[in-house]
Scaffold this active site. Structure first.
Site, PDB file in Angstrom:
ATOM      1  N   ARG A 168      48.397  38.946  32.095  1.00  0.00           N
ATOM      2  CA  ARG A 168      48.985  38.632  33.411  1.00  0.00           C
ATOM      3  C   ARG A 168      49.938  37.446  33.300  1.00  0.00           C
ATOM      4  O   ARG A 168      50.984  37.404  33.947  1.00  0.00           O
ATOM      5  CB  ARG A 168      47.879  38.313  34.421  1.00  0.00           C
ATOM      6  CG  ARG A 168      47.126  39.556  34.882  1.00  0.00           C
ATOM      7  CD  ARG A 168      45.868  39.150  35.633  1.00  0.00           C
ATOM      8  NE  ARG A 168      46.123  38.292  36.765  1.00  0.00           N
ATOM      9  CZ  ARG A 168      45.289  37.356  37.212  1.00  0.00           C
ATOM     10  NH1 ARG A 168      44.108  37.176  36.633  1.00  0.00           N
ATOM     11  NH2 ARG A 168      45.592  36.611  38.239  1.00  0.00           N
ATOM     12  N   SER A 183      39.128  37.788  38.548  1.00  0.00           N
ATOM     13  CA  SER A 183      39.126  36.862  37.410  1.00  0.00           C
ATOM     14  C   SER A 183      38.153  35.708  37.663  1.00  0.00           C
ATOM     15  O   SER A 183      37.298  35.386  36.828  1.00  0.00           O
ATOM     16  CB  SER A 183      40.556  36.346  37.195  1.00  0.00           C
ATOM     17  OG  SER A 183      40.568  35.261  36.316  1.00  0.00           O
TER      18      SER A 183
END
Ligand code: URA
Length: 412
Positions: A168, A183
């Protein structure tokens, strides 16, 4: 599972099944799904978002790629706090030992600083020989003995998050609320918590630039926690000025020690108490007494000793990490301080070397700022706005110019 079809379905806005999300996450973690497919999936999520059911499935799948903490049945409440990251945010250093004084177990797994926001692990590692690389079994033993451990992620703790976050970071897909939620929550839920408090920051010095985005993120994290049986509280906090008066690794540990001894900046103490009260199961007054009577400081010392450090070094930390250039920046006018821009100060700390631009960079423990003025204080011309701790004269001048921009004084 046909990964291109799954990516295309997400791209077109379909809701994916929990089993499909799990297969994708497991496949990626095991190296069967290549980076380019996971990157395309992350971008599809960025644009199409995820439902609560999908975000929960993603969180669980990520959490289950690694080991989770396990405790005996007769344990006390297991609690933790997570901050979405700020400037000068040393709250965790005070809160974890403080809440352990109230009898809770605090297995705090933290991260390193990246970009302008500092990281708890970098601050702790400014204590000579302090080990943050504990294995889960060792951490569980320490929590049972002392009530607190502060450590980093291991290879066996949420490995999916480590891989997905790295991807990411280089594909423009960090600022996605479902991906941030999964996350953060996968790592916190792998600690097998009963209660979690989230310090969700917004403003120039935070990940979320405005209150609305911070509220959306907080709601998503609370909802995922509830789905997974954990009591989650969230407090929204503006990050318009740094927390406390110090920014920089060892400098922040010194300020946290003051707070642990019952003194230090009032905004730091206030934040610690407000967050701790949500999870500790005791009153604010009781928590204050642990700060004021030395209990919290003793607990911190015990933790430092258990993790390889020497508590006697704590009082010498400013000497151990003494930057070559330490000088004040002086106010040019008399007036009221109207702005102490956390974003610019975080940027200046990063450029001094206190933070890292890439995950693989090291940090300079000694550099940063202390004795910062606070917003709405009155300051007189010639009085210090802050002290800069720099490696070189050139660095000092760069930071001084940035501080002059960051601190606004409205002349009387
Ligand atoms: N912190 C995390 O751990 N993950 C994110 O995605 C963002 C902030």
């Amino acid at each position: 599972m046909h990964v291109p079809t799954l990516i295309a379905r997400k791209r077109d806005g379909a809701e994916l099944e929990a089993g499909e999300i799990r297969e994708l996450v497991e496949g990626f973690t095991q190296g069967e799904v290549p980076d380019y497919q996971m990157a395309a999936f992350a971008m599809a999520v960025y644009f199409r978002r995820m439902t609560l059911a999908e975000t929960t499935a993603l969180t669980m799948a990520m959490m289950e790629t690694g080991d989770c903490f396990e405790y005996p049945a007769d344990r006390p409440a297991v609690v933790d706090k997570h901050s979405t990251g700020g400037i000068g945010d040393k709250v965790s250093l005070v809160l974890a030992p403080l809440v352990a004084c109230a009898g809770c177990w605090v297995p705090m797994v933290s991260g390193r600083g990246l970009g302008i926001t500092g990281g708890t692990l970098d601050k702790l590692e400014s204590i000579p020989n302090f080990r943050t690389d504990l294995e889960i079994a060792e951490a569980q033993k320490q929590v049972a003995e002392l009530g607190v451990v502060m450590m980093g992620q291991t290879d066996r703790f949420c490995p999916a998050d480590r891989k997905i976050y790295a991807l990411r970071d280089v594909t423009g897909t960090v600022p996605s609320i479902p991906l941030i939620t999964a996350s953060i929550m996968s790592k916190k839920l792998a600690e097998s918590l009963d209660r979690l408090v989230l310090d969700v920051k917004f403003g120039t010095g935070a990940f979320m630039r405005n209150r609305t985005d911070a509220e959306t993120l907080a709601s998503a994290m609370i909802a995922v926690g509830q789905e997974m049986g954990v009591e989650v509280h969230a407090i929204l906090n503006p990050m318009s000025e740094p927390t406390g008066q110090a920014v920089g690794n060892a400098l922040e540990v010194c300020e946290a020690l003051e707070c642990l001894e019952g003194s230090g900046p009032l905004d730091l103490r206030g934040s610690v108490l407000e967050l701790a009260e949500r999870i500790a199961g005791v009153s604010i007054e009781r928590l204050e007494s642990y700060l004021d009577d030395g209990s919290a400081r003793s607990k911190f010392d015990e933790m430092v000793e258990a993790q390889g450090g020497n508590p006697a070094d704590l009082g010498r930390l400013a000497e151990i990490h003494r930057a070559p250039v330490i000088r004040e920046v002086l106010a040019e006018v008399t007036g009221k301080v109207t702005d102490v821009d956390a974003g610019l100060i975080g940027q200046a700390a990063l450029q001094l070397g206190a933070g890292r631009a890439r995950a693989t960079d090291g940090v300079d423990f000694a550099v940063g700022f202390d004795r910062f003025v606070k917003s709405s204080e009155t300051i007189h011309a010639g009085e210090p706005v802050c002290r800069i701790h720099a490696r070189t004269e050139t660095d000092f001048e760069m930071a001084e110019a940035m501080i002059e921009q960051a601190v606004k004084i409205s002349p009387h």
